[in-house]
Write a protein that holds these residues in place. Structure first.
Motif, PDB file in Angstrom:
ATOM      1  N   ASP A  79       0.906  -1.140  -0.054  1.00  0.00           N
ATOM      2  CA  ASP A  79       0.071  -0.077   0.093  1.00  0.00           C
ATOM      3  C   ASP A  79       0.656   1.165  -0.058  1.00  0.00           C
ATOM      4  N   ALA A  80       1.976   1.236   1.019  1.00  0.00           N
ATOM      5  CA  ALA A  80       2.878   2.205   0.805  1.00  0.00           C
ATOM      6  C   ALA A  80       3.513   2.539  -0.536  1.00  0.00           C
ATOM      7  N   ILE A  81       3.948   1.429  -1.210  1.00  0.00           N
ATOM      8  CA  ILE A  81       4.528   1.723  -2.674  1.00  0.00           C
ATOM      9  C   ILE A  81       3.320   2.200  -3.608  1.00  0.00           C
ATOM     10  N   ALA A  82       2.232   1.904  -3.529  1.00  0.00           N
ATOM     11  CA  ALA A  82       1.067   2.410  -4.330  1.00  0.00           C
ATOM     12  C   ALA A  82       0.598   3.986  -3.894  1.00  0.00           C
ATOM     13  N   ALA A  83       0.830   4.346  -2.555  1.00  0.00           N
ATOM     14  CA  ALA A  83       0.779   5.607  -2.371  1.00  0.00           C
ATOM     15  C   ALA A  83       1.957   6.648  -2.842  1.00  0.00           C
ATOM     16  N   ILE A  84       2.884   6.216  -2.631  1.00  0.00           N
ATOM     17  CA  ILE A  84       4.217   6.778  -3.196  1.00  0.00           C
ATOM     18  C   ILE A  84       4.199   7.077  -4.601  1.00  0.00           C
ATOM     19  N   ASP A  85       3.748   5.869  -5.281  1.00  0.00           N
ATOM     20  CA  ASP A  85       3.505   6.065  -6.794  1.00  0.00           C
ATOM     21  C   ASP A  85       2.811   7.294  -7.226  1.00  0.00           C
ATOM     22  N   TYR A  86       1.873   7.607  -6.525  1.00  0.00           N
ATOM     23  CA  TYR A  86       0.940   8.925  -6.848  1.00  0.00           C
ATOM     24  C   TYR A  86       1.735  10.243  -6.828  1.00  0.00           C
TER      25      TYR A  86
END
Length: 389
Positions: free
Chosen positions: A357-364
């Motif tokens: 989830d952290a990776i998905a958020a940082i991708d934004y």
């Protein structure tokens, strides 16, 4: 093994706030820089607990104010980020690196300005923390005070303090926008007047006199001047704010709360006073009361994310990352183009071990600001931690 027991005993004594026990442990302690499982030394824990006596004991014993925990935070920067001005001053005198930065590239001055700690901003500047340092988000202390502030009385004073110290109002962030641009866009009229040197001085004479006294460190005399002015001027919001601030600076928090509540009784729409009340409770370590005041302000200003952002900040400080993520989810839904909101959400997710989830958020955040290496660095860290798990 014996050394570890002694090390644990010192950290335990600091956690208890038992100054006699700390003194006993210091007589035996050979390794002042022993760390707990979060990489925190006894000094870091003392700072986080705002235990000035323990901080003093540890510094006199030779504790290093520059040691970093597992999040790359030093005791000196921690004091700035939490508004603990006395501890910050003590560590500066003990050899703290005043130019040191946290993992976001910010000095102690930046979080102090962001969170509304005027006294700590003044202390940072007094000990020589650079005023125009820029962090990895491309923000200076002045930019943080404008972007993340509300333009009210407290943040206007912070902006004025930074401006007087030589902060550049034209310095641009990574999006090419300056503090003047943000102040204008966010309709922070008082702040804009300060930055453009066009603000008319309409301060009550008692406020000017009190500020001169407080600059000399004479907060008690400043309070007396302001209280006398309130007796004759009635319910003046600027006087009430300054009276409350001076009382808070003296750690007379209950009296400060009275003044802030009085201001809200006079002008219920002066929502900034909920923030000042929350700030008092934070410094009193009354967590639930502080969170309640953030909620009151947020409920009355649904179109403004100021209170929600600062509530999320406080939740992260408390280690309440699940709750912080819920607040950040609201913020990113409201402001999907705020890369800093996505970044903070990613950090809380990472703290909970939710690395996918952290990776998905940082991708934004990366999509919004692809040239910022900070986001890529944090994504790589999450990917490494994900592989380990």
């Amino acid at each position: 093994m014996e050394a570890n027991i002694k090390e644990t005993s010192l950290i335990h004594a600091v956690r208890l706030g038992d100054h006699e026990l700390i003194a006993e442990q210091l007589k035996q302690e050979s390794n002042l820089e022993a760390m707990d499982d979060m990489g925190r030394t006894a000094l870091m824990i003392a700072v986080q607990q705002n235990d000035v006596d323990a901080v003093t004991q540890l510094l006199l014993a030779g504790s290093d104010p520059n040691n970093r925990d597992h999040t790359e935070l030093t005791p000196f920067i921690c004091a700035g980020a939490n508004g603990f001005s006395t501890s910050l001053k003590l560590m500066a005198a003990a050899g703290a690196d005043i130019t040191s930065v946290n993992r976001f590239g910010g000095t102690a001055l930046l979080p102090a300005a962001e969170k509304g700690y005027l006294q700590t901003v003044e202390m940072c500047l007094n000990v020589g923390v650079p005023v125009n340092h820029v962090n990895h988000l491309g923000w200076s202390a002045l930019l943080e005070a404008v972007i993340l502030g509300d333009g009210g009385k407290l943040y206007a004073d912070i902006v004025q303090t930074l401006h007087d110290a030589g902060a550049s109002a034209q310095l641009e962030d990574l999006d090419g926008k300056s503090a003047v641009f943000y102040a204008d866009a966010q309709k922070q009229d008082r702040v804009l007047g300060i930055l453009t040197d066009t603000l008319e001085d309409r301060q009550h004479p008692a406020i000017r006199e009190a500020k001169e006294l407080s600059c000399e460190g004479n907060y008690h005399a400043a309070s007396e001047v302001l209280e006398h002015a309130l007796e004759t001027a009635g319910d003046n919001l600027d006087l009430l704010y300054n009276a409350g601030y001076n009382l808070s600076a003296q750690e007379r928090y209950e009296e400060a709360l009275e003044r802030y509540r009085q201001a809200l009784a006079v002008e219920p729409e002066a929502l900034e006073f909920y923030f000042y009340i929350a700030g008092c409770y934070r410094l009193m370590n009354e967590k639930e009361a502080a969170l309640s005041e953030f909620d009151k302000g947020a409920a009355l200003s649904l179109e403004n994310s100021f209170f929600l952002y600062h509530k999320s900040n406080y939740l992260r400080e408390l280690g309440m990352h699940e709750e912080a993520i819920d607040v950040m989810a609201t913020l990113v839904n409201r402001h999907p183009s705020r890369y800093d909101f996505w970044f903070h959400k990613a950090n809380s997710l990472c703290s909970l071990g939710r690395h996918e989830d952290a990776i998905a958020a940082i991708d934004y955040a990366i999509n919004l600001q692809p040239d910022n290496p900070l986001y890529q660095k944090h994504k790589e860290q999450s990917m490494i931690l994900l592989e380990r798990h």
